[in-house]
Scaffold this motif. Structure first.
Motif, PDB file in Angstrom:
ATOM      1  N   ALA A  79       0.879  -1.072   0.161  1.00  0.00           N
ATOM      2  CA  ALA A  79      -0.131   0.031   0.108  1.00  0.00           C
ATOM      3  C   ALA A  79       0.831   1.350   0.059  1.00  0.00           C
ATOM      4  CB  ALA A  79      -0.944  -0.063   1.182  1.00  0.00           C
ATOM      5  N   ALA A  80       1.904   1.182   0.714  1.00  0.00           N
ATOM      6  CA  ALA A  80       3.035   2.405   0.789  1.00  0.00           C
ATOM      7  C   ALA A  80       3.548   2.620  -0.444  1.00  0.00           C
ATOM      8  CB  ALA A  80       3.867   2.046   2.011  1.00  0.00           C
ATOM      9  N   MET A  81       3.909   1.481  -1.093  1.00  0.00           N
ATOM     10  CA  MET A  81       4.654   1.566  -2.390  1.00  0.00           C
ATOM     11  C   MET A  81       3.544   2.236  -3.469  1.00  0.00           C
ATOM     12  SD  MET A  81       7.710   1.235  -3.817  1.00  0.00           S
ATOM     13  CE  MET A  81       7.649   2.101  -5.257  1.00  0.00           C
ATOM     14  N   ALA A  82       2.262   1.744  -3.570  1.00  0.00           N
ATOM     15  CA  ALA A  82       1.205   2.288  -4.317  1.00  0.00           C
ATOM     16  C   ALA A  82       1.188   3.923  -4.169  1.00  0.00           C
ATOM     17  CB  ALA A  82       0.070   1.409  -4.119  1.00  0.00           C
ATOM     18  N   LEU A  83       1.014   4.273  -3.110  1.00  0.00           N
ATOM     19  CA  LEU A  83       0.947   5.650  -2.625  1.00  0.00           C
ATOM     20  C   LEU A  83       2.105   6.491  -2.969  1.00  0.00           C
ATOM     21  CD1 LEU A  83      -0.794   7.876  -1.689  1.00  0.00           C
ATOM     22  CD2 LEU A  83      -0.205   7.395   0.603  1.00  0.00           C
ATOM     23  N   THR A  84       3.326   5.979  -2.687  1.00  0.00           N
ATOM     24  CA  THR A  84       4.455   6.595  -3.312  1.00  0.00           C
ATOM     25  C   THR A  84       4.395   6.610  -4.749  1.00  0.00           C
ATOM     26  OG1 THR A  84       5.858   5.416  -1.412  1.00  0.00           O
ATOM     27  CG2 THR A  84       7.247   6.231  -3.305  1.00  0.00           C
ATOM     28  N   VAL A  85       4.341   5.896  -5.561  1.00  0.00           N
ATOM     29  CA  VAL A  85       4.182   6.086  -7.079  1.00  0.00           C
ATOM     30  C   VAL A  85       3.046   7.099  -7.517  1.00  0.00           C
ATOM     31  CG1 VAL A  85       3.460   4.893  -9.235  1.00  0.00           C
ATOM     32  CG2 VAL A  85       4.958   3.632  -7.487  1.00  0.00           C
ATOM     33  N   LEU A  86       1.827   7.165  -6.627  1.00  0.00           N
ATOM     34  CA  LEU A  86       0.922   7.959  -6.898  1.00  0.00           C
ATOM     35  C   LEU A  86       1.225   9.546  -6.782  1.00  0.00           C
ATOM     36  CD1 LEU A  86      -1.993   8.590  -7.939  1.00  0.00           C
ATOM     37  CD2 LEU A  86      -2.804   8.248  -5.286  1.00  0.00           C
ATOM     38  N   LEU A  87       2.108   9.603  -5.573  1.00  0.00           N
ATOM     39  CA  LEU A  87       2.672  11.051  -5.240  1.00  0.00           C
ATOM     40  C   LEU A  87       3.800  11.334  -6.300  1.00  0.00           C
ATOM     41  CD1 LEU A  87       2.651  11.609  -1.435  1.00  0.00           C
ATOM     42  CD2 LEU A  87       1.017  11.910  -3.214  1.00  0.00           C
ATOM     43  N   ALA A  88       4.574  10.419  -6.569  1.00  0.00           N
ATOM     44  CA  ALA A  88       5.733  10.738  -7.646  1.00  0.00           C
ATOM     45  C   ALA A  88       5.107  10.703  -9.109  1.00  0.00           C
ATOM     46  CB  ALA A  88       6.583   9.568  -7.766  1.00  0.00           C
ATOM     47  N   GLU A  89       3.706  10.675  -9.329  1.00  0.00           N
ATOM     48  CA  GLU A  89       3.148  10.924 -10.485  1.00  0.00           C
ATOM     49  C   GLU A  89       3.703  10.000 -11.691  1.00  0.00           C
ATOM     50  OE1 GLU A  89       3.268  15.274 -11.541  1.00  0.00           O
ATOM     51  OE2 GLU A  89       4.341  15.651  -9.805  1.00  0.00           O
TER      52      GLU A  89
ATOM     53  N   LEU B 151      -4.557  16.090  -3.360  1.00  0.00           N
ATOM     54  CA  LEU B 151      -3.429  15.229  -4.065  1.00  0.00           C
ATOM     55  C   LEU B 151      -2.623  15.954  -4.664  1.00  0.00           C
ATOM     56  CD1 LEU B 151      -2.718  12.214  -4.689  1.00  0.00           C
ATOM     57  CD2 LEU B 151      -4.285  12.307  -6.643  1.00  0.00           C
ATOM     58  N   VAL B 152      -3.113  16.675  -5.445  1.00  0.00           N
ATOM     59  CA  VAL B 152      -2.140  17.703  -6.318  1.00  0.00           C
ATOM     60  C   VAL B 152      -1.292  18.423  -5.580  1.00  0.00           C
ATOM     61  CG1 VAL B 152      -2.306  19.824  -8.104  1.00  0.00           C
ATOM     62  CG2 VAL B 152      -3.851  17.856  -8.273  1.00  0.00           C
ATOM     63  N   ALA B 153      -1.741  18.950  -4.368  1.00  0.00           N
ATOM     64  CA  ALA B 153      -0.919  19.612  -3.343  1.00  0.00           C
ATOM     65  C   ALA B 153       0.243  18.754  -2.800  1.00  0.00           C
ATOM     66  CB  ALA B 153      -1.669  20.507  -2.100  1.00  0.00           C
ATOM     67  N   MET B 154      -0.329  17.642  -2.665  1.00  0.00           N
ATOM     68  CA  MET B 154       0.735  16.645  -1.953  1.00  0.00           C
ATOM     69  C   MET B 154       1.946  16.356  -3.118  1.00  0.00           C
ATOM     70  SD  MET B 154      -1.754  13.835  -0.019  1.00  0.00           S
ATOM     71  CE  MET B 154      -0.431  12.770   0.356  1.00  0.00           C
ATOM     72  N   MET B 155       1.552  15.971  -4.447  1.00  0.00           N
ATOM     73  CA  MET B 155       2.375  15.903  -5.448  1.00  0.00           C
ATOM     74  C   MET B 155       3.468  17.139  -5.602  1.00  0.00           C
ATOM     75  SD  MET B 155      -0.014  14.314  -8.463  1.00  0.00           S
ATOM     76  CE  MET B 155      -0.539  12.660  -8.230  1.00  0.00           C
ATOM     77  N   ALA B 156       2.784  18.292  -5.541  1.00  0.00           N
ATOM     78  CA  ALA B 156       3.632  19.371  -5.396  1.00  0.00           C
ATOM     79  C   ALA B 156       4.729  19.726  -4.382  1.00  0.00           C
ATOM     80  CB  ALA B 156       2.780  20.767  -5.649  1.00  0.00           C
ATOM     81  N   ALA B 157       4.042  19.221  -3.302  1.00  0.00           N
ATOM     82  CA  ALA B 157       5.165  19.036  -2.020  1.00  0.00           C
ATOM     83  C   ALA B 157       6.181  18.195  -2.345  1.00  0.00           C
ATOM     84  CB  ALA B 157       4.131  18.932  -0.827  1.00  0.00           C
ATOM     85  N   ALA B 158       6.031  17.095  -2.738  1.00  0.00           N
ATOM     86  CA  ALA B 158       6.942  15.932  -2.926  1.00  0.00           C
ATOM     87  C   ALA B 158       7.892  16.456  -3.940  1.00  0.00           C
ATOM     88  CB  ALA B 158       6.313  14.609  -3.696  1.00  0.00           C
ATOM     89  N   ARG B 159       7.552  17.223  -4.862  1.00  0.00           N
ATOM     90  CA  ARG B 159       8.544  17.676  -6.021  1.00  0.00           C
ATOM     91  C   ARG B 159       9.697  18.475  -5.163  1.00  0.00           C
ATOM     92  NH1 ARG B 159       4.292  20.072  -8.991  1.00  0.00           N
ATOM     93  NH2 ARG B 159       3.175  18.211  -9.994  1.00  0.00           N
ATOM     94  N   THR B 160       9.442  18.997  -4.098  1.00  0.00           N
ATOM     95  CA  THR B 160      10.247  20.283  -3.562  1.00  0.00           C
ATOM     96  C   THR B 160      11.148  19.536  -2.635  1.00  0.00           C
ATOM     97  OG1 THR B 160       9.003  20.406  -1.582  1.00  0.00           O
ATOM     98  CG2 THR B 160       8.367  21.851  -3.552  1.00  0.00           C
TER      99      THR B 160
ATOM    100  N   ARG C 116      12.628  10.452  -8.423  1.00  0.00           N
ATOM    101  CA  ARG C 116      11.286  10.844  -8.224  1.00  0.00           C
ATOM    102  C   ARG C 116      10.650  10.076  -7.190  1.00  0.00           C
ATOM    103  NH1 ARG C 116       9.329  12.007 -14.257  1.00  0.00           N
ATOM    104  NH2 ARG C 116      10.722  13.782 -14.757  1.00  0.00           N
ATOM    105  N   ALA C 117      10.677   8.783  -7.231  1.00  0.00           N
ATOM    106  CA  ALA C 117      10.041   7.940  -6.242  1.00  0.00           C
ATOM    107  C   ALA C 117      10.651   8.155  -4.688  1.00  0.00           C
ATOM    108  CB  ALA C 117      10.284   6.563  -6.862  1.00  0.00           C
ATOM    109  N   ALA C 118      12.107   8.349  -4.841  1.00  0.00           N
ATOM    110  CA  ALA C 118      12.760   8.826  -3.618  1.00  0.00           C
ATOM    111  C   ALA C 118      12.312   9.840  -2.858  1.00  0.00           C
ATOM    112  CB  ALA C 118      14.035   8.514  -3.783  1.00  0.00           C
ATOM    113  N   LYS C 119      11.777  10.987  -3.762  1.00  0.00           N
ATOM    114  CA  LYS C 119      11.429  11.889  -3.066  1.00  0.00           C
ATOM    115  C   LYS C 119      10.171  12.076  -2.560  1.00  0.00           C
ATOM    116  CE  LYS C 119      12.181  15.872  -5.657  1.00  0.00           C
ATOM    117  NZ  LYS C 119      12.442  16.624  -6.942  1.00  0.00           N
ATOM    118  N   ALA C 120       9.241  11.314  -3.283  1.00  0.00           N
ATOM    119  CA  ALA C 120       7.953  10.787  -2.716  1.00  0.00           C
ATOM    120  C   ALA C 120       8.140  10.291  -1.361  1.00  0.00           C
ATOM    121  CB  ALA C 120       7.281  10.155  -3.723  1.00  0.00           C
ATOM    122  N   ARG C 121       8.751   9.025  -1.604  1.00  0.00           N
ATOM    123  CA  ARG C 121       9.092   8.352  -0.105  1.00  0.00           C
ATOM    124  C   ARG C 121       9.328   9.248   0.885  1.00  0.00           C
ATOM    125  NH1 ARG C 121      12.686   4.904   2.464  1.00  0.00           N
ATOM    126  NH2 ARG C 121      11.887   2.863   3.422  1.00  0.00           N
TER     127      ARG C 121
END
Length: 347
Positions: free
Chosen positions: A28-38, A207-216, A254-259
């Motif tokens: 589940a955590a990996m699935a959410l990581t991929v989602l946040l990493a777009e 969700l969009v805001a979470m993705m934007a935060a992960a990019r930073t 990107r996935a590492a940043k989301a993690r």
């Protein structure tokens, strides 16, 4: 959205998913990581272990548009992307969007479709657009494909080509539940499906805001070099016919940043790279016939090779400086390093 808020919201989404899929926190955590990493996720495992249920639970936990495609041998590319239909009243062609026009697209048994239909996803997954009759149509944003496939039953299936596998950010397996989780499943699903009891716990805007935060999230120069060294090693390994692509390097970071964002951290550790090497790189590699040996499946051989590559790749030490960027995260915090034996230490 701050990274602390990202962690709170991520914990809420994970709890929602795990109320449906018990005992599978890592999946589940990996699935959410991929989602946040777009990125896009491939769930590969035997039938009946909850692949589609995980995809549905994740999609239902976020308030956004969701479409499901059941891939079959007679599925046409137009069923996925859409088709132009002639309007006799207005005497012109009108585009009717296909199932791919959604924020989250669940592709069930993706290897059941013909290569022609599978190729309809190539442009969608990489460029987030569809071209029909010379006209380009943009897909919704965010856009994620969560696909499932059965690696055991090969009758009536078409193996995913390397070009399509490379577009999936990560591949995971569910595995069988332990005895306690299986007993809990019997109890929780006695009268109804737990999927019917959950509601969205995050809006599309969140969700969009979470993705934007992960990019930073900050990635130091030595950690970037560490990721590149691992990927480069796959391209020269004697037991691999095909190594990881440059796209794989981008996906890994990107996935590492989301993690890191899911844990509320402002910087990526080498441990983040280590944890993601197999799910992000494993499905892109093609082992030699000699490397396959008695394993039978390429996934096991690729995982073994990647573990050896990680163990032999020097880890950046905290406080070390290579190139233009320091190893610290920008706030004076040192990067985390792994000792030669694989244990985590702080430099």
């Amino acid at each position: 959205m701050s990274l602390a808020d990202v962690r709170v919201l991520a914990d809420r989404i994970l709890a929602n998913v795990e109320s449906v899929i018990t005992g599978k926190h890592d999946a589940a955590a990996m699935a959410l990581t991929v989602l946040l990493a777009e990125g896009h996720l491939l769930i590969e495992d035997v039938p009946g272990v909850g692949k589609t249920m995980l995809a549905k639970a994740l999609a239902k936990s976020v308030h956004c548009t969701v479409n499901r495609i059941q891939f079959t041998p007679d599925l046409l590319p137009s069923d996925v992307t859409g088709v132009s239909i002639y309007n006799q009243v207005e005497r012109r062609f009108e585009f009717q969007p296909g199932a791919v026009f959604a924020n989250i697209v669940i592709g069930d048994e993706i290897n059941r479709a013909s290569p022609k239909t599978q190729s309809a996803l190539l442009e969608c997954m990489e460029e987030h657009q569809v071209s029909v009759d010379g006209v380009t149509h943009l897909l919704a944003s965010p856009f994620t494909v969560v696909a499932t496939q059965n690696p055991v039953e090969m009758e009536g299936t078409y193996a995913l080509p390397e070009a399509q596998r490379d577009r999936f950010m990560a591949r995971i397996s569910m595995g069988y539940p332990d005895a306690a989780s299986e007993l809990d499943m019997l109890h929780s699903r006695d009268l109804s499906s737990p999927l019917d009891a959950i509601d969205a716990v995050a809006t599309g805007a969140e969700l969009v805001a979470m993705m934007a935060a992960a990019r930073t999230v900050f990635v130091s120069w030595p950690v970037k070099q560490y990721a590149v060294s691992i990927v480069q090693a796959t391209r020269h390994h004697p037991e691999l016919r095909l190594g990881a692509s440059p796209r794989a390097t981008l996906h890994l970071v990107r996935a590492a940043k989301a993690r890191a964002a899911l844990e509320g951290r402002e910087f990526v550790l080498p441990d983040d790279i280590d944890a993601l090497v197999i799910p992000v790189l494993g499905h892109r590699l093609v082992p030699t016939s000699r490397a396959l040996g008695s394993r039978g499946q390429g996934a096991a051989a690729a995982s073994d090779i990647l573990e050896r590559i990680v163990r032999s790749t020097p880890v950046p030490l905290g406080g070390a400086t290579t190139g233009a960027d320091p190893a610290a995260n920008g706030n004076g915090r040192p990067a985390r390093a792994r000792s030669a034996t694989g244990a985590g230490v702080t430099g």
